[in-house]
Design a protein around this motif. Structure first.
Motif, PDB file in Angstrom:
ATOM      1  N   ARG A 163       0.824  -1.215   0.000  1.00 57.41           N
ATOM      2  CA  ARG A 163       0.000   0.000   0.000  1.00 57.41           C
ATOM      3  C   ARG A 163       0.857   1.263   0.000  1.00 57.41           C
ATOM      4  O   ARG A 163       0.522   2.266  -0.616  1.00 57.41           O
ATOM      5  CB  ARG A 163      -0.933   0.013   1.211  1.00 57.41           C
ATOM      6  CG  ARG A 163      -1.994   1.104   1.162  1.00 57.41           C
ATOM      7  CD  ARG A 163      -2.653   1.303   2.519  1.00 57.41           C
ATOM      8  NE  ARG A 163      -1.719   1.780   3.502  1.00 57.41           N
ATOM      9  CZ  ARG A 163      -1.417   3.067   3.695  1.00 57.41           C
ATOM     10  NH1 ARG A 163      -2.007   3.991   2.982  1.00 57.41           N
ATOM     11  NH2 ARG A 163      -0.522   3.430   4.586  1.00 57.41           N
ATOM     12  N   ARG A 210       1.519   1.722  -3.594  1.00 56.73           N
ATOM     13  CA  ARG A 210       0.301   1.833  -4.402  1.00 56.73           C
ATOM     14  C   ARG A 210      -0.452   3.134  -4.143  1.00 56.73           C
ATOM     15  O   ARG A 210      -1.123   3.667  -5.025  1.00 56.73           O
ATOM     16  CB  ARG A 210      -0.578   0.617  -4.075  1.00 56.73           C
ATOM     17  CG  ARG A 210      -1.718   0.385  -4.987  1.00 56.73           C
ATOM     18  CD  ARG A 210      -2.519  -0.868  -4.656  1.00 56.73           C
ATOM     19  NE  ARG A 210      -2.085  -1.722  -3.593  1.00 56.73           N
ATOM     20  CZ  ARG A 210      -2.702  -1.791  -2.407  1.00 56.73           C
ATOM     21  NH1 ARG A 210      -3.745  -1.043  -2.140  1.00 56.73           N
ATOM     22  NH2 ARG A 210      -2.254  -2.626  -1.495  1.00 56.73           N
ATOM     23  N   ARG A 211      -0.331   3.655  -2.912  1.00 58.36           N
ATOM     24  CA  ARG A 211      -1.168   4.801  -2.529  1.00 58.36           C
ATOM     25  C   ARG A 211      -0.935   6.031  -3.408  1.00 58.36           C
ATOM     26  O   ARG A 211      -1.831   6.842  -3.570  1.00 58.36           O
ATOM     27  CB  ARG A 211      -0.935   5.161  -1.053  1.00 58.36           C
ATOM     28  CG  ARG A 211       0.451   5.671  -0.743  1.00 58.36           C
ATOM     29  CD  ARG A 211       0.609   6.069   0.721  1.00 58.36           C
ATOM     30  NE  ARG A 211       1.959   6.554   0.974  1.00 58.36           N
ATOM     31  CZ  ARG A 211       2.343   7.225   2.033  1.00 58.36           C
ATOM     32  NH1 ARG A 211       1.479   7.486   2.997  1.00 58.36           N
ATOM     33  NH2 ARG A 211       3.572   7.633   2.166  1.00 58.36           N
ATOM     34  N   GLU A 263     -12.222  16.870   1.356  1.00 55.34           N
ATOM     35  CA  GLU A 263     -12.297  15.544   0.737  1.00 55.34           C
ATOM     36  C   GLU A 263     -11.070  15.228  -0.112  1.00 55.34           C
ATOM     37  O   GLU A 263     -11.036  14.205  -0.790  1.00 55.34           O
ATOM     38  CB  GLU A 263     -13.543  15.448  -0.144  1.00 55.34           C
ATOM     39  CG  GLU A 263     -14.839  15.261   0.615  1.00 55.34           C
ATOM     40  CD  GLU A 263     -15.039  13.817   1.076  1.00 55.34           C
ATOM     41  OE1 GLU A 263     -14.859  12.907   0.262  1.00 55.34           O
ATOM     42  OE2 GLU A 263     -15.352  13.615   2.252  1.00 55.34           O
ATOM     43  N   MET A 264     -10.107  16.105  -0.107  1.00 52.72           N
ATOM     44  CA  MET A 264      -8.943  15.923  -0.987  1.00 52.72           C
ATOM     45  C   MET A 264      -7.907  15.020  -0.317  1.00 52.72           C
ATOM     46  O   MET A 264      -7.335  15.361   0.719  1.00 52.72           O
ATOM     47  CB  MET A 264      -8.325  17.288  -1.289  1.00 52.72           C
ATOM     48  CG  MET A 264      -7.118  17.227  -2.205  1.00 52.72           C
ATOM     49  SD  MET A 264      -7.561  17.042  -3.917  1.00 52.72           S
ATOM     50  CE  MET A 264      -7.765  18.762  -4.351  1.00 52.72           C
ATOM     51  N   SER A 265      -7.644  13.880  -0.950  1.00 54.12           N
ATOM     52  CA  SER A 265      -6.665  12.939  -0.390  1.00 54.12           C
ATOM     53  C   SER A 265      -5.262  13.554  -0.408  1.00 54.12           C
ATOM     54  O   SER A 265      -4.922  14.328  -1.313  1.00 54.12           O
ATOM     55  CB  SER A 265      -6.672  11.655  -1.214  1.00 54.12           C
ATOM     56  OG  SER A 265      -5.517  10.904  -0.952  1.00 54.12           O
ATOM     57  N   SER A 266      -4.472  13.169   0.557  1.00 55.84           N
ATOM     58  CA  SER A 266      -3.070  13.619   0.582  1.00 55.84           C
ATOM     59  C   SER A 266      -2.331  13.108  -0.652  1.00 55.84           C
ATOM     60  O   SER A 266      -1.281  13.619  -1.015  1.00 55.84           O
ATOM     61  CB  SER A 266      -2.387  13.104   1.847  1.00 55.84           C
ATOM     62  OG  SER A 266      -2.352  11.694   1.830  1.00 55.84           O
ATOM     63  N   MET A 267      -2.869  12.075  -1.295  1.00 56.93           N
ATOM     64  CA  MET A 267      -2.191  11.450  -2.422  1.00 56.93           C
ATOM     65  C   MET A 267      -2.561  12.071  -3.770  1.00 56.93           C
ATOM     66  O   MET A 267      -1.988  11.718  -4.793  1.00 56.93           O
ATOM     67  CB  MET A 267      -2.525   9.950  -2.465  1.00 56.93           C
ATOM     68  CG  MET A 267      -1.836   9.155  -1.392  1.00 56.93           C
ATOM     69  SD  MET A 267      -0.053   9.281  -1.554  1.00 56.93           S
ATOM     70  CE  MET A 267       0.369   9.888   0.062  1.00 56.93           C
ATOM     71  N   PHE A 325       0.291  13.617  -5.609  1.00 59.57           N
ATOM     72  CA  PHE A 325       1.309  12.642  -6.015  1.00 59.57           C
ATOM     73  C   PHE A 325       0.815  11.762  -7.169  1.00 59.57           C
ATOM     74  O   PHE A 325       1.605  11.272  -7.964  1.00 59.57           O
ATOM     75  CB  PHE A 325       1.720  11.775  -4.813  1.00 59.57           C
ATOM     76  CG  PHE A 325       2.314  12.597  -3.706  1.00 59.57           C
ATOM     77  CD1 PHE A 325       3.652  12.941  -3.732  1.00 59.57           C
ATOM     78  CD2 PHE A 325       1.528  13.059  -2.664  1.00 59.57           C
ATOM     79  CE1 PHE A 325       4.201  13.722  -2.735  1.00 59.57           C
ATOM     80  CE2 PHE A 325       2.065  13.838  -1.656  1.00 59.57           C
ATOM     81  CZ  PHE A 325       3.403  14.175  -1.683  1.00 59.57           C
TER      82      PHE A 325
END
Lengths: 102, 418
Positions: B70, B73-74, B135-139, B142
């Motif tokens: 993960r 993959r993240r 709602e914005m992912s830290s990823m 990236f």
């Protein structure tokens, strides 16, 4: 709302969002040191918890101070009490959350 | 300064016709076409010609995705998954292991047109129509950035030398491979894992449609026949996706390891046309061809095969055919394009098509241009390989790639001789 129900809902977020094995989720576990997560994961954990509990955590300074799972459970218990004091039926809310997961 | 020789010791692909080079090549040789209607795309104006898209998608094995930890993959959107899958194949073929590339002498160069297109679109949806940063992912960042494929692959393979991502749309892959060759030739790296990757997305396909460079769904009803490089009935390109990754290596380094040498990269050139942003320019292409043969110090008449860029657009195919005709004279080398089979995989195209061309070199045959039945006006006068594979020993092949923005790139590969 029972603390055990709260813990179950929080743990489910760790398992589903961050793929942490359920057996690793011990109350004394440190989120970074023991669960192998980092600050980027904490953002996604927060999003997962926001969705699950229908609350906003992004601006919470307290959330950023959390070290162990127990800290997190305590923080959510405190939030639950605040919601209850504001007239929210938290017992029904946790049942709804758990039902969504079924 | 004596340039070092640069050889290819590994190749890997993720393509619309399969996710190994064997599957990809078998599909090409069988005349399969990966293009279909993209019914899953939800595009404004449903039911109109503008909302009917063809595309050439990849189906990546879930097992590969799940095999990635993960923590890797993240940060990967589809482009990085494709590139990682292809890169793993390439290093395995080269006999290299994850863990032995962490030495500053191994680099990673992977280009694309867009970066993580699906993640960029998702970010806009969240910010503009969703709940914003809540709602914005830290990823998200990236997964989105223009160098997402290369940094993800370099992390996945633990590569710590030069890491970079040329962004020159459809010329990105050849620029990656060409720059890798230069780093090795000038002694700056021993090994470079390099190539190109791209995601198929309606936002990008639509960009071609809007300037009438995309295939016309009003004229071309059959997705299997709509991409027709050089053909008189061609009407535009169809976008695809995938990744092609190579291991380039300094010859003596490869020999010392006992690696199997698949081919030698002997020449590379890239140039801008300086005038056009959307239309390819025959004089600039011709200049690029002059430059690549000068770089290789090889006479053009030694060329056994040209793998054309030819995307099935009216103007682009005409310009490339004109440049080939003018550069090589009356007797051109055999020419074919693989975009009838897989559409235009943009940032991946140079690498995917080079991998297929090197397989042709191994098999001593040329895959014909699918759907080329009758060369269009201005596309005649070159030796088109049509209908059937042509048996031929291929010692020197030329790969062309031309990009929006007026950027040209060409690469020459030679059968390896000690």
């Amino acid at each position: 709302m029972e603390r055990t129900e709260l813990i179950a809902a929080i743990n489910k977020t760790f398992v589903e969002t961050l793929e942490v094995p359920e057996e690793d989720l011990k109350p004394e576990a440190q989120i970074f040191a023991d669960l192998g997560l980092d600050s980027l994961d904490m953002v996604d954990l927060m999003i997962g918890l926001q969705r699950r509990f229908g609350i906003s955590l992004r601006q919470s300074e307290e959330m950023r101070q959390i070290v162990t799972l127990n800290d997190l459970y305590d923080f959510f218990e405190k939030l639950e009490k605040q919601e209850k004091a504001q007239g929210v039926d938290t017992d029904s809310k946790i049942k709804e959350i758990m039902n969504q997961d079924k | 300064m004596n340039k070092k020789r640069c050889v290819i010791t590994g190749m890997g692909v993720v393509s619309p016709l399969g996710n190994t080079l064997e599957q990809f090549y078998t599909g090409l040789r069988s005349g399969l076409c990966g293009i279909r209607e993209m019914t899953e795309w939800d595009i404004a104006g449903a039911g109109t010609a503008d909302a009917t898209y063809f595309g050439s998608p990849v189906e990546l094995d879930e097992k590969f995705i799940k095999s990635l930890p993960r923590s890797m993959r993240r940060s990967m959107s589809k482009i990085s998954l494709y590139a990682s899958c292809a890169a793993l194949q390439a290093i395995e073929q080269a006999g290299l292991q994850i863990g032995e590339l962490n030495n500053q002498r191994t680099g990673c160069i992977i280009g694309s047109t867009m970066g993580g297109t699906s993640a960029i679109s998702e970010a806009y949806r969240i910010v503009t129509f969703g709940k914003g940063l809540e709602e914005m992912s830290s990823m998200q960042f990236f997964k989105s950035v223009s160098h997402t494929a290369v940094f993800n692959v370099s992390h996945f393979l633990n590569i710590t030398g030069t890491v970079m991502a040329p962004c020159a749309a459809c010329a990105s892959a050849l620029q990656s491979i060409g720059h890798a060759m230069e780093l090795i030739s000038f002694g700056k790296q021993d090994i470079v894992v390099c190539g190109g990757a791209e995601e198929l997305a309606p936002e990008v396909s639509g960009s071609f449609e809007v300037i009438y460079a995309g295939v016309s769904s009003t004229r071309m009803k059959d997705p299997k026949q709509c991409s027709r490089p050089f053909d008189s009935r061609r009407s535009g390109l169809v976008c695809g996706e995938g990744a092609g990754i190579f291991v380039l290596e300094e010859l003596e380094h490869a020999k010392a390891r006992g690696a199997e040498i698949l081919a030698e990269v002997v020449g590379y050139a890239t140039c801008g046309c300086g005038t056009q942003i959307s239309q390819s320019d025959a004089p600039a292409i011709r200049k690029c061809l002059e430059m690549v043969y000068a770089d290789a110090e090889i006479s053009p008449d030694q060329t056994d095969y040209i793998n054309a860029h030819a995307t099935s657009t009216l103007q682009g195919d005409f310009s490339e055919a004109t440049a080939i005709r003018e550069f090589f004279g009356e007797k051109t080398p055999p020419v074919s394009s693989l975009k009838g089979h897989i559409g235009h995989t943009l940032g991946a195209s140079g690498a995917l098509e080079l991998a297929a061309s090197l397989k042709m070199m191994q098999e001593s045959e040329i895959i014909p241009t699918l759907n080329l039945e009758s060369p269009g006006e201005g596309c005649e006068g070159i030796d088109h390989v049509m209908a059937e594979p042509r048996k031929k020993q291929l010692d020197l092949i030329l790969k062309n790639s031309f990009a929006f923005g007026g950027i040209n790139a060409a690469l020459l590969c030679k059968k390896y001789q000690n």
